[in-house]
Every structure is written in C-alpha cells, then in structure tokens.
Design an enzyme around this catalytic site. Structure first.
Site, mmCIF file in Angstrom:
data_model
loop_
_atom_site.group_PDB
_atom_site.id
_atom_site.type_symbol
_atom_site.label_atom_id
_atom_site.label_comp_id
_atom_site.label_asym_id
_atom_site.label_seq_id
_atom_site.Cartn_x
_atom_site.Cartn_y
_atom_site.Cartn_z
ATOM 1 N N TYR A 138 0.993 9.129 -5.580
ATOM 2 C CA TYR A 138 1.007 9.489 -4.152
ATOM 3 C C TYR A 138 -0.315 9.931 -3.884
ATOM 4 O O TYR A 138 -0.954 11.019 -4.371
ATOM 5 C CB TYR A 138 1.875 10.528 -3.942
ATOM 6 C CG TYR A 138 2.396 10.836 -2.564
ATOM 7 C CD1 TYR A 138 1.815 10.009 -1.573
ATOM 8 C CD2 TYR A 138 3.450 11.641 -2.131
ATOM 9 C CE1 TYR A 138 1.938 10.370 -0.237
ATOM 10 C CE2 TYR A 138 3.670 11.953 -1.006
ATOM 11 C CZ TYR A 138 3.117 11.254 0.180
ATOM 12 O OH TYR A 138 3.256 11.447 1.652
ATOM 13 N N LYS A 163 1.125 5.052 -3.091
ATOM 14 C CA LYS A 163 1.754 5.301 -1.893
ATOM 15 C C LYS A 163 0.465 6.171 -1.211
ATOM 16 O O LYS A 163 -0.005 7.122 -1.906
ATOM 17 C CB LYS A 163 2.802 6.415 -2.140
ATOM 18 C CG LYS A 163 3.401 6.861 -0.756
ATOM 19 C CD LYS A 163 4.677 7.617 -1.114
ATOM 20 C CE LYS A 163 5.368 8.256 0.239
ATOM 21 N NZ LYS A 163 6.279 9.067 0.193
#
Length: 309
Positions: A138, A163
């Site tokens: 992330y 992400k």
C-alpha cells in the site's frame, strides 16, 4: 507451497469493524457486512484494513475479524488481511494471517517513522518474505516507493500488487510502463471512484470501494459505465452522488471511517455510528446530508433484486 498468484481485480470490499454498545467487535454485524459485499458481487474482501480501524484493533480482535471473514466468505471470494505498523506487530499479523488461511495481505505503512528507500525495502521485504502469502504493498503516507525500490522487491514472487493511495500519476505511469503486468495495480485513493477515471487508462484495473458498504450498486454501475466508456453515466454519478459524498467525507478528519458506518446505519444495517478514538462519529448535520444523498441514489438508481444480479 505452490500458491496461486492470482490477484483480485475490479471492485474490492473493505468491511468496517462494527462495535457493540460495550465496545467489542460485533461478529453478527460484521458477518452481515461481509455477506452484503459478497452477495453484491464484490471481487474480494479486505479485512482489518483502514476501513476496519486497523489502527485501533488488539491482536485478539484482529484474529477475531479474520475468523469471521473466513467463516462468512466460505471461499466464495479471496480474503486479504491488513498488516503493518511496527515491524514486530506486522510480522505477527502476517503469521496469524497465514495460520488462518487467508489468501494474502495488504501491507500498510510502518508506524510513524519515515524511512529512507533502503529502510522501506527492508521493512517490506522482511514482511513479504516471512510467509508464502500473496502480498500487496500500500503506497501512501510514510511508505512511498521510488521505481528502483519497487523493482528490487519484484524478486519476491509473493509480491503480486501495488495499491496506490498517493495520487502521483506521473510516478504511476513510471511504475506501470516499467513493470507492466508483473504486478496488479489497484487504486487506493480516498473514495477511489473520484479518481478512477484517471487511473483506468494507466492500467489500474481494481479499486477499493468504501461506499460499497452501503451503496454497492452505485459502485457497480459506476465501474461498468467506466470500463464501457459510458461517460454520460460516469459524469452523472460523479455529480449527483460520488462528489457530494466526497464533499462530506472531506469535512472532518476520520470521516473516511465513520462516514461508512453512518451510511450503513442509514440503509438499515446493524452497524452503529460508533468508532474508536481518535476517529469521531459523524455529526448530525453531516449524517442528514448523507442520508439525503443515499435516498436519492436508491430512488434514481434502484438496487437490482437478487434474481437480476
């Protein structure tokens, strides 16, 4: 273990952490939340992540939420768990996730400290290599990788996706053009429906949809219109629903979490507008504005029956 390195794409579900009046995890409400997302066709469940108040969970509650997710999904969709924070806790969460049988995990930023690129590589590689589970990085806050750093992590077959929660599309173009489909690219920007029209052409073919917790049919209508090039519907949904909700979301810090619970309560789910500090509940005026938008969304764009889905 010869694990299948298949990554969730499309609309990804991020359940909340429902609490009882006593402040404990409400397993019944969490089960309802997850079933709702799966029944609405979301492609994966990400449990105990940002929407699930990862920052405020004890390790026992973390285990509890994963147990509910595994039992509820029953293999219908992949389950990913959040791991992160300080390295010791992250490794423990990774171990628990592997023991519980999830498909992979989303690695959230390290706690507080902003490290150099080498430090981030060490942090991420330590977690990624600790299990055979699929790992998604992330990209946000104090965990922002440069291209060379991300490329160094590609030697781990467990690393399957990135992400992005930063919004630097110059960097995203560098990533996708140099790495290609070795990774799956996911849009993790705040209220990702706002920015998905800019991300899709770059190769980002999945996103986390917070509003799916209460208006999943709008997320599906939006994403279908987007990939089919139906600009009229995309623009209408942006103007009438997505941007008005995002305007409320941006009014208070912490609404990224509490506004989800408010929306779920508004549509009749057994989730109270109750969050853990430092997040605050949604204020009454904002709650009423959200209720008006949701009512409009269901009136103009009725949710299909189960037979039609």
């Amino acid at each position: 273990m010869n694990r299948r390195r298949q990554i969730p794409k499309g609309i990804l579900g991020f359940p909340v952490a429902p609490f009882t009046e006593q402040g404990c995890i409400d397993e019944k409400a969490l089960n309802e939340n997850i079933n709702f997302l799966v029944d609405e066709g979301l492609e994966a469940i990400f449990i105990a992540c940002g929407s699930g108040e990862f920052h405020a969970l004890s390790m026992d509650e973390y285990r509890q939420m994963i147990d509910v997710a595994i039992e509820t999904t029953k293999g219908r969709v992949p389950v990913y768990a959040g791991v992160g924070g300080n390295i010791t806790a992250a490794l423990e969460q990774a171990r628990i996730s592997e023991e519980k049988g999830v498909d992979g995990y989303l690695i959230l930023p390290p706690y507080l400290i902003a490290g150099e690129q080498k430090g981030l590589i060490d942090y991420l590689s330590t977690i990624i290599s600790s299990t055979d589970l699929n790992a998604i990085v992330y990209q946000r806050d104090n965990a922002i990788l440069e291209l060379k750093a991300l490329q160094k992590l590609l030697g781990f077959p467990q690393l399957v996706g990135l992400k992005d929660g930063v919004g630097n599309n110059e960097q995203n173009i560098l990533f996708t053009q140099n790495i290609g489909d070795r990774l799956t690219w996911l849009n993790g920007m705040p209220m990702a429906e706002v920015t998905m029209p800019a991300y899709l052409p770059l190769g980002f073919n999945g996103y986390s949809s917070a509003i799916s917790n209460y208006i999943p049919h709008i997320s599906r209508l939006f994403y279908t219109a987007l990939i089919e090039g139906d600009k009229k519907t995309v623009n209408e949904l942006h103007r009438e629903i997505i941007l008005p909700i995002n305007k409320i979301r941006n009014k208070r810090k912490g609404y990224a979490v509490s506004l989800l619970k408010a929306g779920m309560e508004i549509v009749g789910m057994d989730v109270k507008n109750k969050v853990r500090p430092p997040v605050i509940p949604v204020e009454r005026e904002d709650y009423e504005q959200l209720a008006s938008i949701i009512e409009y969304a269901y009136d103009k764009y009725p949710r299909a029956s189960k037979q039609e889905r």
